[in-house]
Design a protein around this motif. Structure first.
Motif, PDB file in Angstrom:
ATOM      1  N   SER A 138     -67.817 -31.458 -18.014  1.00 53.60           N
ATOM      2  CA  SER A 138     -66.971 -32.378 -17.230  1.00 53.60           C
ATOM      3  C   SER A 138     -66.587 -31.708 -15.919  1.00 53.60           C
ATOM      4  O   SER A 138     -65.420 -31.554 -15.591  1.00 53.60           O
ATOM      5  CB  SER A 138     -65.726 -32.749 -18.037  1.00 53.60           C
ATOM      6  OG  SER A 138     -64.938 -33.693 -17.339  1.00 53.60           O
ATOM      7  N   SER A 139     -67.604 -31.332 -15.171  1.00 51.56           N
ATOM      8  CA  SER A 139     -67.391 -30.510 -13.983  1.00 51.56           C
ATOM      9  C   SER A 139     -67.397 -31.318 -12.705  1.00 51.56           C
ATOM     10  O   SER A 139     -68.050 -32.362 -12.604  1.00 51.56           O
ATOM     11  CB  SER A 139     -68.495 -29.449 -13.894  1.00 51.56           C
ATOM     12  OG  SER A 139     -68.352 -28.678 -12.723  1.00 51.56           O
ATOM     13  N   GLU A 348     -66.042 -24.113 -23.986  1.00 50.61           N
ATOM     14  CA  GLU A 348     -65.553 -24.847 -22.815  1.00 50.61           C
ATOM     15  C   GLU A 348     -66.022 -26.292 -22.858  1.00 50.61           C
ATOM     16  O   GLU A 348     -65.250 -27.234 -22.600  1.00 50.61           O
ATOM     17  CB  GLU A 348     -66.057 -24.158 -21.550  1.00 50.61           C
ATOM     18  CG  GLU A 348     -65.726 -24.870 -20.248  1.00 50.61           C
ATOM     19  CD  GLU A 348     -66.464 -24.265 -19.068  1.00 50.61           C
ATOM     20  OE1 GLU A 348     -65.815 -24.019 -18.045  1.00 50.61           O
ATOM     21  OE2 GLU A 348     -67.693 -24.051 -19.171  1.00 50.61           O
ATOM     22  N   GLN A 352     -63.813 -29.866 -23.134  1.00 45.83           N
ATOM     23  CA  GLN A 352     -63.928 -30.981 -22.180  1.00 45.83           C
ATOM     24  C   GLN A 352     -64.370 -32.274 -22.848  1.00 45.83           C
ATOM     25  O   GLN A 352     -64.120 -33.365 -22.324  1.00 45.83           O
ATOM     26  CB  GLN A 352     -64.891 -30.572 -21.063  1.00 45.83           C
ATOM     27  CG  GLN A 352     -64.362 -29.427 -20.214  1.00 45.83           C
ATOM     28  CD  GLN A 352     -65.376 -28.873 -19.225  1.00 45.83           C
ATOM     29  OE1 GLN A 352     -66.560 -29.195 -19.296  1.00 45.83           O
ATOM     30  NE2 GLN A 352     -64.916 -28.008 -18.327  1.00 45.83           N
ATOM     31  N   ASP A 356     -62.729 -35.782 -21.750  1.00 45.92           N
ATOM     32  CA  ASP A 356     -63.480 -35.826 -20.502  1.00 45.92           C
ATOM     33  C   ASP A 356     -62.622 -35.335 -19.341  1.00 45.92           C
ATOM     34  O   ASP A 356     -62.600 -35.934 -18.268  1.00 45.92           O
ATOM     35  CB  ASP A 356     -64.005 -37.243 -20.208  1.00 45.92           C
ATOM     36  CG  ASP A 356     -64.993 -37.245 -19.049  1.00 45.92           C
ATOM     37  OD1 ASP A 356     -65.646 -36.211 -18.822  1.00 45.92           O
ATOM     38  OD2 ASP A 356     -65.115 -38.279 -18.367  1.00 45.92           O
ATOM     39  N   ARG A 357     -61.933 -34.231 -19.572  1.00 37.88           N
ATOM     40  CA  ARG A 357     -61.095 -33.637 -18.530  1.00 37.88           C
ATOM     41  C   ARG A 357     -61.727 -32.341 -18.062  1.00 37.88           C
ATOM     42  O   ARG A 357     -62.259 -31.574 -18.868  1.00 37.88           O
ATOM     43  CB  ARG A 357     -59.678 -33.354 -19.050  1.00 37.88           C
ATOM     44  CG  ARG A 357     -58.861 -34.601 -19.314  1.00 37.88           C
ATOM     45  CD  ARG A 357     -57.508 -34.238 -19.898  1.00 37.88           C
ATOM     46  NE  ARG A 357     -56.813 -33.262 -19.076  1.00 37.88           N
ATOM     47  CZ  ARG A 357     -56.324 -32.109 -19.550  1.00 37.88           C
ATOM     48  NH1 ARG A 357     -56.473 -31.801 -20.819  1.00 37.88           N
ATOM     49  NH2 ARG A 357     -55.695 -31.265 -18.738  1.00 37.88           N
ATOM     50  N   GLN A 358     -61.617 -32.074 -16.762  1.00 38.31           N
ATOM     51  CA  GLN A 358     -62.139 -30.821 -16.223  1.00 38.31           C
ATOM     52  C   GLN A 358     -61.106 -29.731 -16.467  1.00 38.31           C
ATOM     53  O   GLN A 358     -60.357 -29.336 -15.591  1.00 38.31           O
ATOM     54  CB  GLN A 358     -62.454 -30.938 -14.734  1.00 38.31           C
ATOM     55  CG  GLN A 358     -63.183 -29.705 -14.216  1.00 38.31           C
ATOM     56  CD  GLN A 358     -63.171 -29.599 -12.718  1.00 38.31           C
ATOM     57  OE1 GLN A 358     -62.424 -30.300 -12.066  1.00 38.31           O
ATOM     58  NE2 GLN A 358     -63.988 -28.722 -12.161  1.00 38.31           N
ATOM     59  N   THR A 359     -61.107 -29.236 -17.686  1.00 38.10           N
ATOM     60  CA  THR A 359     -60.184 -28.175 -18.056  1.00 38.10           C
ATOM     61  C   THR A 359     -60.954 -27.057 -18.717  1.00 38.10           C
ATOM     62  O   THR A 359     -62.021 -27.274 -19.301  1.00 38.10           O
ATOM     63  CB  THR A 359     -59.100 -28.704 -19.015  1.00 38.10           C
ATOM     64  OG1 THR A 359     -58.215 -27.620 -19.348  1.00 38.10           O
ATOM     65  CG2 THR A 359     -59.708 -29.266 -20.291  1.00 38.10           C
ATOM     66  N   HIS A 360     -60.399 -25.852 -18.593  1.00 38.49           N
ATOM     67  CA  HIS A 360     -61.035 -24.676 -19.192  1.00 38.49           C
ATOM     68  C   HIS A 360     -60.047 -23.967 -20.122  1.00 38.49           C
ATOM     69  O   HIS A 360     -60.326 -22.874 -20.592  1.00 38.49           O
ATOM     70  CB  HIS A 360     -61.483 -23.710 -18.104  1.00 38.49           C
ATOM     71  CG  HIS A 360     -62.163 -24.387 -16.957  1.00 38.49           C
ATOM     72  ND1 HIS A 360     -63.476 -24.778 -16.992  1.00 38.49           N
ATOM     73  CD2 HIS A 360     -61.683 -24.777 -15.747  1.00 38.49           C
ATOM     74  CE1 HIS A 360     -63.793 -25.377 -15.837  1.00 38.49           C
ATOM     75  NE2 HIS A 360     -62.718 -25.384 -15.078  1.00 38.49           N
TER      76      HIS A 360
END
Length: 904
Positions: A138-139, A348, A352, A356-360
């Protein structure tokens, strides 16, 4: 359901769907939105991700791409959870879709404004993980958009820059605007130069200018993974080719490496909450996490990639493998980091997939349990335990990059003397060193006057003190460094290199203690030291063809003057590295001598070809004719020293009465004499890049009184009819080094015929004895280490060999050692002379480097010379030299007496 399917066990897909529904609301929603795909999964049908891109092509571009992205997200996730896709397959599918979507958006944006126009003049460069085909689930994508004002499609009377920005805005809108079907990709354009003030699309020439002159260290690291991804790919590649020298520098600024390390430190400080491994750990920015694996690889790539193209791999794991294969990093470290990287990126992606979140960041509580469930683990604690050894190992490996914080050297002279004595300087050496350090701190030299230079000096002084204390002659090392700093225009990068590579400070101490030639070379070209960051600098130099390839600029249209500078830089680097091999005991001096000769031969070939081509532009070529070059002396014998001249003879083939066919024709004799003068200048005249060689052409027919170049026929006639004994002895070490194969073969035929007896009858023994006596009277040894001219030295050995060769017409090898072997095999010389030859040659090469005046050096350098000869100490070397000289003297007396007896 797409036609292209991947064979997967239905039970694995069913189990993957169950985990998705249980732990990832986003995936559960996608399964409901895509019932056909869900039914296919249940039947063991997993589509190839690439087959999804074309679905919905009849729909508007934005809608088509959103549907494709939704289906891709589901297929990739289920394939990942089912074990059908490894990390490479997952990130590759996501990255290739990003390229496809970006390209379609560019085409659509241009077509909307200028229907029917091709997407020329507008390109997207993929940076970051998209650039290395490592995009995460989800980048964002981080492209740089560029345009060519000459080819960009635009409306009438519209400025190219205005059109480019409007196209860029539309591209971003098509990709990241949300509707009922979600979005395609989030787009972050902040990696472009000065994003707060520059337009979102940059003119290509302005972008090139920025990266050539004003770019920051982190931008260089970002371009390790850059590639042309969408739009006008030719334009994108043109840009990347232009900025290659900015990214991959042979002479690296180690301040830039320090800056990149500082980025990691700032990330740790800024994201303090996610540094420790626990719920809430930041997989990307945390200590021992993804970023540290990537930075570890990139720092080593920036250090070594300027010299080794195989190290420029964009993908992190590929880079680690290449660095390990090249000997830059420990293979065990590379394997550990690669394993950790796969685990981090896999988890990772699972993080995500949940929303569907751009989180790490690892979630806490039930969220962490959900991630663990997606990974097939029993709970959050099991996930932390799975990560723990990899995080610890990665943090340990990355921390080793950071130089230890050493305390600075005292300012007070008395305290400084005491400190230097504590680390190993003798009292006298410490006091001399303090005088120099005080001088440096007073900014006495231009290279030390800036604040940055003084800061770099203080940073490196503790390490230098430790290194020089272990040098054989600390005071000599410090004094030579002082002379070197006095000549440098800038010392900042030199100091930063020593700070970044402490082992090189030890080597610098050895060089400055023992090798004035190398120290002088560093004084004029400090960047020579950069080559030593690569362990391969201490490997044997390549063959002549490989060296010639390095000396030939990649740009075939490079100006002649630029080629002269390039050859001088490469030759300087190779000769410096070869000298270092001796003082570092990394190579046999005999092998180093052969390396010096190969470097010179390659330079002759490259410069001869370029000089001929340049000369022909004005004067054409002489039909049926060519230049041939013979090497004599030590070059002919393939064993140069660090200070050897090049003994050359220039010949030409064909009719000496012919004329060149250019706009300014010249007769053949005049043509080749002028050409040879230019080539001699190319080999010997200093340029801003330094000097090459002294060229000695006095061995040509008639010596200094004869023309610089003679025809092959004239050379043959002179050698057969007029040449003196000393000229025939010199011819015994002649070999062709330039010319076509046929021309070189003809020259060798002439040499062999003359040496076998097609020459005037002379009193060989009397001529040789007189010549050796004259030489001893007119050119006595310069000192006790002048092993060339000492009685029983190399000249006596050469005379013994050449007299025997001429007397018997056999053993005709320009390599003196090989000639001795051949003559000894026929009982014409004592076989012990081969050992004498090797001893004297090794000692000559060493002495020319560390005792060029022929005088006995200090005790420390004596020890180095003995070690380089493979001996225990200086007395052993002296004894070996005395025994060797006696053996050579007997050989010379025997050879001259045998020749005299035969002549009676």
């Amino acid at each position: 359901m797409p036609d292209a399917l991947i064979a997967v066990d239905p039970d694995d897909l069913t189990e993957a769907m169950e985990r998705a529904r249980a732990h990832a609301p986003f995936l559960a929603h996608l399964l409901d939105q895509e019932p056909a795909l869900a039914r296919g999964f249940a039947q063991g049908q997993l589509p190839d991700p690439a087959s999804l891109w074309g679905e919905g092509d009849d729909l508007p571009v934005a809608q088509s791409l959103r549907l494709a992205r939704r289906r891709l997200a589901l297929v990739v996730a289920i394939g990942d959870l089912a074990g059908a896709f490894d990390l490479t397959a997952v990130t590759g599918a996501l990255s290739r879709f990003a390229d496809h979507a970006l390209d379609r958006a560019i085409r659509a944006a241009i077509a909307e404004r200028t229907p029917g126009a091709e997407p020329t003049g507008f390109a997207a460069l993929a940076l970051g993980k998209q650039g290395s085909f490592e995009l995460n689930y989800s980048s964002d994508i981080d492209p740089i958009l560029i345009f060519d004002p000459d080819t960009l499609p635009r409306r009438p009377r519209e400025e190219p820059a205005e059109a480019a920005v409007r196209i860029g805005r539309r591209v971003v809108e098509l990709l990241q605007a949300r509707d009922a079907n979600g979005y395609v990709l989030r787009v972050d354009l902040r990696l472009r130069p000065s994003p707060e003030v520059t337009p979102i699309v940059l003119p290509v020439e302005a972008a090139i200018s920025h990266y050539e002159s004003a770019a920051l260290a982190w931008e260089r690291a970002a371009f390790i993974r850059a590639r042309a991804a969408a739009g006008d790919l030719a334009l994108g590649q043109r840009f990347l080719t232009a900025v290659q020298p900015f990214v991959w520098r042979r002479a690296l600024d180690f301040g830039a490496i320090r800056d990149i390390r500082a980025i990691s430190a700032r990330i740790r400080d800024h994201h303090a909450a996610g540094q420790a491994l626990a719920p809430g750990y930041d997989l990307k920015r945390g200590r021992g996490g993804i970023r540290e694996v990537e930075f570890f690889a990139q720092i080593h790539q920036l250090i070594h990639g300027g010299r080794a193209e195989t190290l420029r791999a964009p993908a992190t794991r590929d880079a680690l493998a290449a660095l390990a294969a090249h000997g830059v990093i420990d293979p065990a470290d590379a394997a550990a980091l690669s394993e950790a990287y796969v685990l981090y990126r896999t988890i990772e992606h699972r993080v995500q997939m949940i929303d569907d979140r751009q989180t790490h960041v690892l979630p806490k509580g039930e969220g962490l349990a959900a991630v663990a469930g997606l990974c097939g683990l029993a709970g959050g604690s099991a996930l932390i335990d799975r990560l723990a050894p990899h995080v610890a190992r990665t943090e340990q490996i990355y921390a080793a990059l950071e130089p230890e914080q050493s305390r600075g050297l005292a300012i007070d002279p008395h305290a400084l003397v005491q400190h230097l004595e504590e680390v190993g300087f003798g009292e006298a050496a410490a006091r001399r060193a303090v005088e120099c350090i005080t001088h440096w701190r007073s900014r006495a030299y231009p290279a030390l006057r800036s604040v940055a230079a003084q800061s770099a000096l203080e940073a490196v002084l503790p390490g230098l003190a430790q290194a020089f204390a272990q040098a054989a002659d600390p005071a000599a090392a410090v004094l030579r460094l002082d002379r070197m700093l006095a000549r440098l225009p800038s010392a900042i990068n030199f100091f930063r290199l020593l700070e970044a590579q402490p082992a090189l400070a030890m080597l610098l101490g050895t060089i400055l203690s023992h090798a004035p030639l190398l120290a002088d070379a560093l004084g004029t070209r400090p960047e020579l030291f950069d080559a030593l960051i690569d362990a391969s600098a201490l490997d044997p130099v390549g063959d002549v063809d490989a060296l010639a390839a390095r000396m030939t600029p990649r740009d075939a249209d490079s100006p002649y003057e630029a080629l002269l500078d390039h050859v001088r830089r490469v030759v300087g680097e190779q000769r410096f590295a070869l000298g270092v091999q001796i003082v570092a005991h990394a190579a046999d001096p005999m092998a180093v001598a052969a390396g010096y000769a190969r470097v010179a031969e390659a330079a002759i070939g490259v410069l001869a070809r370029a000089t001929i081509a340049t000369f022909a532009q004005a004067h054409g070529r002489v039909p049926g004719s060519e230049l041939v070059i013979l090497a004599l002396g030590r070059l002919g014998g393939r064993a140069l020293t660090p200070a050897s001249d090049l003994d050359l003879i220039y010949l030409f083939t064909g009719d000496h009465q012919a004329e060149s066919d250019g706009a300014k024709p010249l007769g053949a004799v005049h043509y080749y004499n002028r050409l040879a003068q230019r080539l001699t200048a190319a080999l010997s005249v200093p340029t801003p890049a330094g000097t090459l060689y002294e060229v000695d052409t006095r061995l040509r027919p008639s010596g200094g009184d004869g023309p610089l170049v003679v025809s092959m026929a004239g050379f043959d006639r002179y050698q057969r009819e007029s040449a003196w004994t000393w000229e025939h002895m010199a011819l015994a070490r002649a070999r062709p080094v330039f010319g076509s194969a046929a021309a070189q073969a003809e020259a060798q035929r002439i040499i062999d015929a003359v040496l076998r007896g097609a020459r005037p009858v002379r009193d060989l023994a009397a001529d040789a004895v007189k010549m050796r006596g004259d030489m001893a009277r007119l050119k006595p040894p310069s000192g006790p280490l002048d092993v060339k001219l000492l009685p029983g030295g190399l000249v006596d050995l050469e005379f013994a060999v050449h007299v025997t060769q001429l007397r018997h017409g056999t053993g005709l090898d320009p390599d003196l050692g090989q000639a001795i072997d051949a003559l000894a095999a026929q009982s014409l010389l004592s076989p012990t002379l081969r050992g004498a030859h090797d001893v004297l040659t090794r000692l000559l090469v060493i002495a020319r480097l560390v005792a060029p005046d022929g005088a006995e050096p200090g005790a420390a350098t004596k020890a180095l010379m003995a070690a380089a000869m493979g001996l225990a100490d200086w007395p052993a070397l002296v004894a070996l030299l005395d025994a060797t000289r006696q053996e050579v003297a007997r050989g010379w007396v025997h050879a001259s007496a045998q020749a005299a007896d035969e002549g009676k």
